[in-house]
Design a protein around this motif. Structure first.
Motif, PDB file in Angstrom:
ATOM      1  N   HIS A 129       0.845  -1.201   0.000  1.00  0.00           N
ATOM      2  CA  HIS A 129       0.000   0.000   0.000  1.00  0.00           C
ATOM      3  C   HIS A 129       0.879   1.250   0.000  1.00  0.00           C
ATOM      4  CE1 HIS A 129       1.216  -0.229   4.172  1.00  0.00           C
ATOM      5  NE2 HIS A 129       0.836   1.015   4.337  1.00  0.00           N
ATOM      6  N   TRP A 167      -2.701   6.661  -0.580  1.00  0.00           N
ATOM      7  CA  TRP A 167      -3.899   6.122  -1.241  1.00  0.00           C
ATOM      8  C   TRP A 167      -5.115   6.226  -0.330  1.00  0.00           C
ATOM      9  CZ3 TRP A 167      -1.701   0.768  -3.217  1.00  0.00           C
ATOM     10  CH2 TRP A 167      -0.876   1.007  -4.322  1.00  0.00           C
ATOM     11  N   SER A 168      -4.877   6.136   0.981  1.00  0.00           N
ATOM     12  CA  SER A 168      -6.028   6.201   1.901  1.00  0.00           C
ATOM     13  C   SER A 168      -6.196   7.587   2.516  1.00  0.00           C
ATOM     14  CB  SER A 168      -5.903   5.125   2.986  1.00  0.00           C
ATOM     15  OG  SER A 168      -4.626   5.191   3.572  1.00  0.00           O
ATOM     16  N   ASP A 221       0.311   4.920   2.030  1.00  0.00           N
ATOM     17  CA  ASP A 221      -0.615   5.565   2.976  1.00  0.00           C
ATOM     18  C   ASP A 221      -1.363   6.725   2.319  1.00  0.00           C
ATOM     19  OD1 ASP A 221       1.413   4.060   4.496  1.00  0.00           O
ATOM     20  OD2 ASP A 221       0.383   4.852   6.246  1.00  0.00           O
ATOM     21  N   SER A 245      -5.861  13.018   5.887  1.00  0.00           N
ATOM     22  CA  SER A 245      -6.941  12.558   6.763  1.00  0.00           C
ATOM     23  C   SER A 245      -6.547  12.591   8.240  1.00  0.00           C
ATOM     24  CB  SER A 245      -7.338  11.134   6.364  1.00  0.00           C
ATOM     25  OG  SER A 245      -6.181  10.331   6.269  1.00  0.00           O
TER      26      SER A 245
END
Ligand SMILES: [Fe+2]
Length: 252
Positions: A121, A125-126, A123, A227
């Protein structure tokens, strides 16, 4: 220092030497906390206790991990000690007006355990900010599957273009890039500083010893947030006198 900066610029990550005295004391504190939670014989050598931890067959491993994290975060000035152990590298890479992750994370990777893996992943991307740097510190020597894998900057960047990412599944991506991943050899006393925008993850630890590591994010306090917000996930850490004066003018 120059080499660290050029390595980070080129690859998006760098393996650095920490101040050994500081990080060794942090590891001793970690071992004491872990021993308190699992009731292990205090006479057993600390490093062996860590490497052979899986032989204890702890039933509620996640509960042990969570209570250890909680106590570890209560250690006096723990984030300052970790920051100091980098001997100025965080400042050189991230800046000296800093925000830090409020709570330090600990990762336990026992041989053959697939319960707390992080699949490939980024991070970002989220929704995390690409301005965050991760300080990743192992408490034992790591290599191969006991380490983690990182896709260096020049290979990772294209996967931040949505059209590029749409073309492949994660398993295809892993397969396509398998020769480009690096699995850093990191000795105890060293750390990785990496951009979590790089693709990274870990696989089942197939080595004979358990791996314990911590991770802590730093970012420039004024850089854009994702976020994870300031005051929530991040807290102010180091403010230069000029920034402090400037904000005072604005009444903050
Ligand atoms: Fe991550």
């Amino acid at each position: 220092m120059k080499e660290y900066i050029s390595n980070f610029k080129e690859n998006g990550y760098v393996v650095i030497d920490l101040d050994f005295e500081i990080i060794n004391k942090v590891r001793q504190d970690f071992i004491s906390i872990l021993k308190k939670h699992v009731g292990e014989d205090k006479k057993k050598d600390g490093i062996r206790f860590l490497e052979e931890f899986h032989n204890l067959n702890i039933k509620n491993l996640n509960d042990t991990r969570l209570s250890t994290i909680s106590d570890f975060n209560l250690l006096t000035s723990i984030k300052e000690r970790l920051y100091d152990s980098t001997q100025g590298v965080i400042d050189s890479i991230v800046g000296n007006d800093l925000a830090v992750q409020k709570n330090i994370n600990l990762s336990f990777q026992l041989p053959g355990d697939d319960s707390s893996l992080l699949p490939l992943h980024s991070d970002v991307w989220s929704g995390n900010s690409p301005f965050e740097a991760v300080l990743w510190v192992p408490f034992v020597d790591v290599h191969k599957s006991k380490s983690m894998y990182i896709l260096p900057r020049k290979y990772s960047l294209k996967y931040h273009r949505t059209e590029e990412l749409k073309k492949v599944s994660l398993s295809e991506l892993f397969e396509n890039e398998k020769d480009n991943f690096v699995w850093p050899n990191v000795k105890f006393g060293q750390a990785i500083i990496f951009s979590h925008s790089l693709l990274h993850g870990n696989i089942v630890n197939t080595e004979k010893e358990s791996r314990f590591s911590l991770n802590l994010r730093f970012k420039s306090i004024t850089s854009p947030y994702g976020s994870k917000a300031l005051g929530d996930y991040f807290v102010p850490f180091r403010i230069t006198p000029m920034t402090e004066l400037g904000w005072e003018i604005y009444g903050k």
